[in-house]
Motif scaffolding. Structure first.
Motif, PDB file in Angstrom:
ATOM      1  N   UNK A 147       0.844  -1.196   0.000  1.00 45.19           N
ATOM      2  CA  UNK A 147       0.000   0.000   0.000  1.00 45.19           C
ATOM      3  C   UNK A 147       0.878   1.245   0.000  1.00 45.19           C
ATOM      4  N   UNK A 148       0.338   2.351  -0.487  1.00 48.92           N
ATOM      5  CA  UNK A 148       1.079   3.615  -0.460  1.00 48.92           C
ATOM      6  C   UNK A 148       1.427   3.974   0.982  1.00 48.92           C
ATOM      7  N   UNK A 193     -11.626  -0.630  -8.352  1.00 51.10           N
ATOM      8  CA  UNK A 193     -10.783  -1.802  -8.581  1.00 51.10           C
ATOM      9  C   UNK A 193     -10.424  -1.833 -10.057  1.00 51.10           C
ATOM     10  N   UNK A 194      -9.132  -1.856 -10.343  1.00 49.36           N
ATOM     11  CA  UNK A 194      -8.665  -1.875 -11.728  1.00 49.36           C
ATOM     12  C   UNK A 194      -7.667  -2.994 -11.940  1.00 49.36           C
ATOM     13  N   UNK A 195      -7.493  -3.352 -13.204  1.00 47.01           N
ATOM     14  CA  UNK A 195      -6.564  -4.423 -13.547  1.00 47.01           C
ATOM     15  C   UNK A 195      -5.139  -3.909 -13.545  1.00 47.01           C
ATOM     16  N   UNK A 196      -4.229  -4.729 -13.044  1.00 54.27           N
ATOM     17  CA  UNK A 196      -2.805  -4.409 -13.062  1.00 54.27           C
ATOM     18  C   UNK A 196      -2.346  -4.189 -14.500  1.00 54.27           C
ATOM     19  N   UNK A 197      -1.493  -3.219 -14.698  1.00 50.70           N
ATOM     20  CA  UNK A 197      -0.854  -3.063 -15.998  1.00 50.70           C
ATOM     21  C   UNK A 197      -1.093  -1.737 -16.676  1.00 50.70           C
ATOM     22  N   UNK A 198      -2.206  -1.067 -16.391  1.00 49.57           N
ATOM     23  CA  UNK A 198      -2.500   0.173 -17.097  1.00 49.57           C
ATOM     24  C   UNK A 198      -2.346   1.406 -16.244  1.00 49.57           C
ATOM     25  N   UNK A 199      -1.402   1.378 -15.336  1.00 53.59           N
ATOM     26  CA  UNK A 199      -1.273   2.462 -14.365  1.00 53.59           C
ATOM     27  C   UNK A 199      -0.131   3.408 -14.683  1.00 53.59           C
ATOM     28  N   UNK A 200      -0.344   4.683 -14.370  1.00 47.57           N
ATOM     29  CA  UNK A 200       0.711   5.687 -14.470  1.00 47.57           C
ATOM     30  C   UNK A 200       1.245   5.915 -13.060  1.00 47.57           C
ATOM     31  N   UNK A 201       2.255   5.156 -12.690  1.00 48.79           N
ATOM     32  CA  UNK A 201       2.711   5.163 -11.306  1.00 48.79           C
ATOM     33  C   UNK A 201       3.278   6.512 -10.874  1.00 48.79           C
ATOM     34  N   UNK A 202       3.708   7.340 -11.835  1.00 53.67           N
ATOM     35  CA  UNK A 202       4.239   8.651 -11.473  1.00 53.67           C
ATOM     36  C   UNK A 202       3.169   9.549 -10.858  1.00 53.67           C
ATOM     37  N   UNK A 203       1.922   9.304 -11.231  1.00 52.29           N
ATOM     38  CA  UNK A 203       0.834  10.131 -10.705  1.00 52.29           C
ATOM     39  C   UNK A 203       0.170   9.499  -9.489  1.00 52.29           C
ATOM     40  N   UNK A 204       0.817   8.462  -8.933  1.00 53.77           N
ATOM     41  CA  UNK A 204       0.282   7.756  -7.759  1.00 53.77           C
ATOM     42  C   UNK A 204      -1.207   7.478  -7.916  1.00 53.77           C
ATOM     43  N   UNK A 205      -1.552   6.774  -9.020  1.00 52.34           N
ATOM     44  CA  UNK A 205      -2.963   6.578  -9.329  1.00 52.34           C
ATOM     45  C   UNK A 205      -3.557   5.307  -8.738  1.00 52.34           C
ATOM     46  N   UNK A 206      -2.914   4.760  -7.714  1.00 55.14           N
ATOM     47  CA  UNK A 206      -3.538   3.661  -6.975  1.00 55.14           C
ATOM     48  C   UNK A 206      -3.063   3.720  -5.537  1.00 55.14           C
ATOM     49  N   UNK A 207      -3.788   2.994  -4.666  1.00 55.91           N
ATOM     50  CA  UNK A 207      -3.460   2.985  -3.244  1.00 55.91           C
ATOM     51  C   UNK A 207      -2.919   1.640  -2.769  1.00 55.91           C
ATOM     52  N   UNK A 208      -3.476   0.552  -3.310  1.00 61.44           N
ATOM     53  CA  UNK A 208      -3.123  -0.796  -2.863  1.00 61.44           C
ATOM     54  C   UNK A 208      -2.914  -1.675  -4.086  1.00 61.44           C
ATOM     55  N   UNK A 264     -11.488  -0.214   7.399  1.00 58.47           N
ATOM     56  CA  UNK A 264     -11.616   1.240   7.329  1.00 58.47           C
ATOM     57  C   UNK A 264     -12.692   1.637   6.332  1.00 58.47           C
ATOM     58  N   UNK A 265     -13.073   2.894   6.357  1.00 65.56           N
ATOM     59  CA  UNK A 265     -14.026   3.433   5.383  1.00 65.56           C
ATOM     60  C   UNK A 265     -13.323   4.152   4.236  1.00 65.56           C
ATOM     61  N   UNK A 266     -12.011   4.030   4.182  1.00 64.69           N
ATOM     62  CA  UNK A 266     -11.257   4.746   3.156  1.00 64.69           C
ATOM     63  C   UNK A 266     -11.577   4.182   1.764  1.00 64.69           C
ATOM     64  N   UNK A 267     -11.882   5.040   0.787  1.00 63.80           N
ATOM     65  CA  UNK A 267     -12.215   4.581  -0.575  1.00 63.80           C
ATOM     66  C   UNK A 267     -10.951   4.256  -1.375  1.00 63.80           C
ATOM     67  N   UNK A 268     -10.385   3.090  -1.123  1.00 69.82           N
ATOM     68  CA  UNK A 268      -9.104   2.757  -1.743  1.00 69.82           C
ATOM     69  C   UNK A 268      -9.239   2.511  -3.245  1.00 69.82           C
ATOM     70  N   UNK A 269      -8.147   2.742  -3.935  1.00 64.62           N
ATOM     71  CA  UNK A 269      -8.038   2.420  -5.361  1.00 64.62           C
ATOM     72  C   UNK A 269      -7.119   1.206  -5.454  1.00 64.62           C
ATOM     73  N   UNK A 270      -7.736   0.058  -5.683  1.00 61.52           N
ATOM     74  CA  UNK A 270      -7.005  -1.208  -5.712  1.00 61.52           C
ATOM     75  C   UNK A 270      -6.666  -1.599  -7.142  1.00 61.52           C
ATOM     76  N   UNK A 290       8.860   4.085  -8.451  1.00 66.21           N
ATOM     77  CA  UNK A 290       8.290   5.420  -8.617  1.00 66.21           C
ATOM     78  C   UNK A 290       7.416   5.863  -7.447  1.00 66.21           C
ATOM     79  N   UNK A 291       7.072   4.931  -6.551  1.00 64.51           N
ATOM     80  CA  UNK A 291       6.219   5.259  -5.417  1.00 64.51           C
ATOM     81  C   UNK A 291       6.839   4.706  -4.136  1.00 64.51           C
TER      82      UNK A 291
END
Length: 303
Positions: A100-101, A155-170, A115-121, A192-193
């Protein structure tokens, strides 16, 4: 009947372990005059359909998938295939792990699920074979797609992420030994994170072990940036089966098995490290050995 000189090997996405085995096969057979096309569209549950349905001459996949196919279970219900036989097994070190970040402050998946945190997995495609075990982890920690979306997360599939923009949490997924296309999401994310790797609970590891998904293990210390200790994970050091139809020419299978066995170092010297495992040839589940492979193993004293 002699083998055709132009063959098709059912692999997976370019750079993934099944595809790499196909590439090794192509290189080994070329000096004998064979041309091997390694197919990339035959990944996941398509692999047995290609080999067992006449679209490929041989292939490589995980025993669990083959077991489902030959028994007509899960996604293969109602399907039938030609009789299939094993050539040999390849070992591939891997782990199912999570991170996790660091900035979020979470120190466990249990804490995140409660938790109630709206994670981006990000995780494996939830409808693919790669997600069978990750799905069990998501259920255990109350992090299923439905539960996350109910809190406003995604919830998104692994592989299409721009890690420089910290676009996921877990991130929860399979981690392979080596660096290749199949491991790029982990290497890019950790470089990158700032990620905190999270231990899987002993209770969960025991359940996954009992269900035959692996054994309790640890991601090696300093294997990736952020692995600042030995992280409890599911050790998925697992076999990949090289297999083909029972009707395949016996002498060809004998020669192919010998090529694999006398060139063992070729498997280890890949971007994803693997090892030819002749000591496991007596493990017949879910496929028995092909007669050509069995003849070779008997001649060299492995049977």
């Amino acid at each position: 009947m002699a083998m055709a000189k132009e063959l098709k090997f059912a692999g997976s996405g370019v750079g993934e372990p099944w595809w790499i085995i196909g590439h090794i096969t192509r290189r080994l057979l070329e000096p004998l005059g064979y041309q091997v096309e390694v197919l990339s569209e035959s990944g996941s549950t398509n692999n047995p359909r290609y080999v067992g349905g006449g679209k490929a001459d041989f292939g490589a996949t995980v025993p669990q998938t083959l077991g489902w196919a030959v028994r007509g279970e899960h996604l293969f219900q109602g399907e039938t295939f030609v009789p299939l036989r094993s050539v040999g097994r390849v070992r591939r070190p891997s782990w199912l792990t999570a991170a996790a970040r660091w900035e979020l402050g979470f120190t466990s998946l249990k804490e995140i699920g409660e938790s109630d945190y709206p994670i981006r997995l990000v995780t494996h495609n939830l409808r693919s074979i790669a997600s069978v075990v990750p799905n069990e982890v998501l259920k255990y920690y109350h992090l299923t797609k439905e539960e996350i979306e109910a809190k406003g997360g995604t919830v998104r599939e692994i592989g299409g992420n721009d890690y420089r923009s910290t676009d996921f949490d877990v991130i929860i997924g399979n981690l392979y030994m080596g660096r290749s296309m199949v491991t790029r999401h982990w290497s890019a994310a950790t470089e990158l994170m700032n990620l905190r790797f999270l231990d899987l609970d002993d209770e969960l590891l025991a359940k996954l072990t009992a269900d035959g998904h692996g054994t309790p293990g640890e991601v090696p210390f300093h294997f990736l940036r952020g692995v600042d200790r030995w992280v409890k994970a599911l050790d998925r050091i697992s076999d990949l089966l090289i297999y083909l139809p029972e009707s395949t020419d016996e002498q060809f299978v004998y020669d192919l098995t010998k090529l694999y066995d006398t060139n063992r170092g070729t498997f280890f010297g890949q971007a994803v490290q693997m090892a030819w495992e002749p000591s496991s040839v007596t493990m017949g589940d879910p496929l028995p050995l092909h007669a050509g492979a069995e003849r070779y193993y008997r001649e060299v004293g492995l049977l």
